[in-house]
Design an enzyme around this catalytic site. Structure first.
Site, PDB file in Angstrom:
ATOM      1  N   ASP B 161       0.826  -1.203   0.000  1.00 49.67           N
ATOM      2  CA  ASP B 161       0.000   0.000   0.000  1.00 49.67           C
ATOM      3  C   ASP B 161       0.857   1.249   0.000  1.00 49.67           C
ATOM      4  OD1 ASP B 161      -2.383   1.625   0.248  1.00 49.67           O
ATOM      5  OD2 ASP B 161      -1.607   2.071   2.238  1.00 49.67           O
ATOM      6  N   ARG B 168       0.696   6.317  -6.917  1.00 48.40           N
ATOM      7  CA  ARG B 168      -0.578   6.907  -7.326  1.00 48.40           C
ATOM      8  C   ARG B 168      -0.550   8.423  -7.175  1.00 48.40           C
ATOM      9  NH1 ARG B 168      -4.510   4.225  -3.481  1.00 48.40           N
ATOM     10  NH2 ARG B 168      -6.012   5.630  -4.432  1.00 48.40           N
ATOM     11  N   SER B 183      -6.345   0.209  -0.729  1.00 49.72           N
ATOM     12  CA  SER B 183      -5.471   0.953   0.173  1.00 49.72           C
ATOM     13  C   SER B 183      -6.032   0.978   1.591  1.00 49.72           C
ATOM     14  CB  SER B 183      -5.299   2.375  -0.371  1.00 49.72           C
ATOM     15  OG  SER B 183      -4.525   3.145   0.501  1.00 49.72           O
ATOM     16  N   LYS B 187      -4.657  -2.289   5.007  1.00 48.35           N
ATOM     17  CA  LYS B 187      -4.058  -2.009   6.308  1.00 48.35           C
ATOM     18  C   LYS B 187      -4.950  -2.524   7.442  1.00 48.35           C
ATOM     19  CE  LYS B 187      -3.554   2.202   4.950  1.00 48.35           C
ATOM     20  NZ  LYS B 187      -3.204   3.586   4.576  1.00 48.35           N
TER      21      LYS B 187
END
Lengths: 434, 434
Positions: B161, B168, B183, B187
């Site tokens: 990520d 990005r 993303s 996590k």
């Protein structure tokens, strides 16, 4: 200016300005814009396209990214041609001496084989002794002396195109109309010719699979090219089956020689004459198509084009005994026949499959920098419309040193579709854009 | 498998398989797939999206790209929350001790300010002495001891990520639903909690500007998250104007303390209670929303949440005198007022503009790694619906060391739209997805 803002602008369907496009290409060639931003931009272009104004700015920026070919000290009208790439497409080796015989200057810069399509430089170099890595000075001197040159593209002409093409090749952004337009035209705009004819291939062996796509590309190329100060014309020609009967290097040279001697496969001769006719019309020296064509036929059939070819080969160090007797050109260590599984008519013959097979036999490259085998390739004994008999020959595989004959044989066998009835005869020249 | 084939597959609108997605993420984290291929893929995802199955595989592969947070030796139910990012969004600093007071374990991993939105870690660290760079061992020990932790995200959790987000950010591929889903969730899936509530912000200060977009994102997050073995719930909450009356680090801590002591801005309290209620319902320990909410209100108003906050600050080395007397928190060297240009009602107040202004005053970062000023920020004296008088105060700018007060003042002044009539009262919680 920030590259991320230009990416987002294109992503959101907005139009980039000329200064933005110029800034982007200049900074990219200077190594200041990283590949990971450029590839995101290219993918956004794939989805959003470009306006004609954007294509003009993009092409101009690429053309100005390096040196220009300067033929100003060579007297005469300079002409050029470009093909979007096909299989068996030996047109350049015929058209360059033909236009030279007609009194034009042709300093043709060409590339090497990549993917399933051949490259003029690899073909020309299959003639023993031929040198293609000519300096700008050598090109100019030879053009002055004999009017015709075939040299390898140097990296200092339109370097942006080389960088972008390598990136597109590995990021899924090759088949994008504006990117193809920029790539094709930037080299021509930076090149030394004033009149250029484009051969947009259409069919399973080409980038453009449908006539609509190919026509759209041809129109964009001509419109954008003409806005950049040179005169362009384009033909869309069929690439469903290979052109001629050969896919390979020395094999295609052999075939070009046949056409230059007034014989050879009808389709290869036909496409060459059609492209040459376009050039004569662009030059404005013939009153109509029929007159232009007649003049070219006379030059082919009367031996003038052949004579110019021999001059060209000799000028670049080639052994002219090998072109006067093509039996002396490199020959494969082994030839294997592919036979027909049934009787009938050839209804289809996949250009793409034949191109891939020729590559597997050694005529092409799997990775950049690899040597090609001058003798390897596929010789077609039957083409679309031909009647074949069960067990009769369809093709001969000319095996190179690193040949993978089993895979190639399977591909060639599958490339032929044989049916009961003869197919309708397709056209060779599908569209003309002036 | 070749990355270029996966790029082309996505470009052409086809669906990637789970092994393809897993291969891609593994090879990318290993440094074997270059950024320029990944960014082209991300742009193709921007245009083509992902199916739910693709999002599940993508999120799982990212979650498995590094270490997992293991709280198994901590007894109790572990809960967590995540906000997609807004301005004045101090909810974490209230909700963590509130849920701790309710008997849940909250080991919250948070980030720092970037762009126009603040970061919990920067806010928490504005309390003198507070340490957030806790080791996994320290996190577990503190969670066992007092139930609550606020620590900085470590890079070994979901490293894919971190890599993808940085790419990005510079390639125009941030605002893509499947990429945001991957993303946010990766996590959380790699994190230690079982029950997670998501706060999807909606409005000019958030990624998602419209309710439809925000609801679509919330639904995707909950559907995909629930398929990955944890229980998720999401609220879409308003982010047209900032939450509360502060945008800054110590300023927001001060405001969180007010809410923890049963006072403070109504909207901040409201969003905190709504998210906490969702967590209690996810845990299944309350019979309905009203009961859950009542329990949380008692914990806030009765001082239990406040007591847990003081424990949290002390456990992480903070000076509790500064939270018991917020006047001791870092204070700006200079405070400047922004006044109303006319009388009337505040009809709009741009969260984005206030967030950018707070950043310019020193509360945020212009480039990564920069220090933030704990004292800097914007204090709002009027919010949407409030009546203001010409020349009366709208906001106070708390100037940090590297403040650009003129730009900030202009932004804050322009952030207020003042009209003749009071606006309709907007809702805070716009949608609920379970």
């Amino acid at each position: 200016m920030r590259m991320v803002d230009l990416i987002e602008k294109k992503r959101d369907g907005l139009v980039l300005t000329e200064p933005e496009i110029r800034w982007m290409i200049e900074r990219y060639v200077a190594g200041e814009i990283p590949d990971y931003q450029m590839s995101a931009f290219l993918m956004a272009v794939y989805f959003r396209g470009m306006t004609e104004e954007e294509m003009v700015a993009f092409t101009a920026a690429m053309a100005e990214s390096g040196a220009r070919v300067d033929l100003s000290e060579v007297p005469g009208v300079k002409v050029d041609k470009h093909s979007t790439g096909g299989v068996g497409d030996t047109v350049t080796l015929v058209l360059v001496p033909l236009m030279g015989a007609a009194g034009y200057v042709v300093a043709k810069l060409s590339g090497r084989a990549l993917g399933h399509t051949g490259g003029t430089i690899d073909k020309f170099e299959s003639i023993p002794g031929v040198r293609t890595d000519l300096s700008p000075r050598e090109i100019i001197d030879q053009a002055k002396r004999i009017g015709v040159v075939i040299a390898e593209h140097t990296q200092d002409v339109a370097p942006a195109d080389k960088l972008l093409y390598e990136l597109r090749d590995v990021t899924g952004t090759v088949p994008s109309l504006p990117l193809i337009v920029g790539s094709v035209l930037s080299k021509k705009i930076a090149g030394g010719a004033d009149l250029i004819v484009l051969d947009v291939k259409c069919g399973d062996g080409a980038f453009m699979h449908t006539l609509d796509e190919a026509r759209e590309l041809a129109e964009a190329l001509v419109r954008v090219g003409n806005k950049l100060g040179k005169r362009f014309s384009a033909l869309v020609t069929a690439m469903d089956q290979p052109l001629g009967r050969m896919a390979g290097n020395a094999l295609e040279v052999k075939q070009a020689i046949e056409v230059l001697r007034g014989r050879g496969p009808e389709d290869l001769r036909e496409v060459t004459l059609a492209l040459g006719t376009e050039l004569l019309l662009l030059a404005g020296e013939e009153r109509d198509e029929a007159a232009a064509r007649e003049r070219l036929e006379r030059l082919l059939d009367g031996g003038a084009a052949w004579g110019k070819f021999v001059e060209l080969v000799a000028a670049q160090g080639g052994d002219i005994r090998c072109v006067e007797d093509p039996g002396k050109l490199p020959r494969a260590r082994e030839v294997v026949e592919v036979r027909a599984p049934r009787s009938g008519y050839v209804r289809r013959l996949s250009a793409r499959a034949i191109g891939v097979a020729a590559g597997l036999l050694g005529a092409g490259r799997e990775v950049k920098g690899q040597d090609v085998d001058p003798a390897a390739g596929v010789e077609l004994l039957a083409k679309v419309g031909d009647a074949v008999e069960e067990g009769g020959p369809l093709a001969r595989l000319h095996l190179g040193g690193r040949a993978r004959p089993e895979e190639a044989r399977r591909l060639v066998a599958e490339a032929f579709e044989i049916g009961d009835d003869p197919p309708e005869r397709g056209k060779l020249v599908l569209a003309r854009v002036r």
